[in-house]
Design a protein around this motif. Sequence first.
Motif, PDB file in Angstrom:
ATOM      1  N   GLN A 214       0.855  -1.192   0.000  1.00 52.58           N
ATOM      2  CA  GLN A 214       0.000   0.000   0.000  1.00 52.58           C
ATOM      3  C   GLN A 214       0.892   1.243   0.000  1.00 52.58           C
ATOM      4  N   ASN A 215       0.405   2.325  -0.595  1.00 54.65           N
ATOM      5  CA  ASN A 215       1.287   3.503  -0.697  1.00 54.65           C
ATOM      6  C   ASN A 215       1.505   4.203   0.652  1.00 54.65           C
ATOM      7  N   TYR A 216       0.699   3.920   1.657  1.00 57.73           N
ATOM      8  CA  TYR A 216       0.911   4.535   2.969  1.00 57.73           C
ATOM      9  C   TYR A 216       1.790   3.683   3.896  1.00 57.73           C
TER      10      TYR A 216
END
Lengths: 79, 183
Positions: free
Chosen positions: A56-58
């Motif tokens: 996930q990008n976070y």
Amino acid sequence: MDHLIAKLKGQETLFKVISDNEIFEVPLDLGNAYIYTPGDILEENEWFCIDDFSNQNYCPGYLKTAFTSTDLAQIIPSQ
Amino acid sequence: MPIFLYRLLLTFNATSLLIAVYFVKTQETLHTFFQRFPNISRFYSYVFYFLIPVVSTLLSLYLAKFLGSDSLEKTTGSPAVIAVEQANNAYLPSYLGYFFVALSVPYCDTLIYVFAILFLFTYLSQTLYFNPLFLIFGYKFYYLTTPSNVKIFVITKKNLRNPDNANFPVLKRINDFTFIDRK
């Protein structure tokens, strides 16, 4: 080994707080897990889960690489 | 025990042989310091002087298990360390320096002054607590480079040659760059 790490406000550097102590107990039964969607409300004994968290990008960068506690400086009380 | 007291103990271990060598040079016996002590052969007094750092090193090894834990473990696809460099011989020049100082110091007050300076700088340098007495107890010194290119100093009984085989599930932190492999 369990590690507790900390990030200070306004700093990018991570520090080691304590190792070899269980801070959070992982529940034995993690059934009834639902993919997290904002606005959903859980019933008793239900969990939110995030699939494929490391992609996930976070996801923070330090969780994507092998973690070595010896790389981190020990946090001191004055910090 | 506060960590700074432990570091003081390690600094004492690393520097106290200087005093022992000085007493051997000046041929001081235990009888000089303690009048009640029988005036026995100088040889036994010298053994006693050298036993002090040996015993305090043993004490520091015992106390190491109360230090904070760390781990340097290999994971699937990633080794624990990427480079191993032996550091056993690196201490010799500095340690021989101590001996030469002890042998050339003429007076006791000079020794106190020189010892205080050496003690202070060994404590403040903090990156290395070179104590050859660890070698007597089977410990070896290594510089290990972790996959993040952080170079740490590790005191361990293990024989390390190949970085791929290095694995330390439990390390005790002396300071941020010095660790001892003691469970």
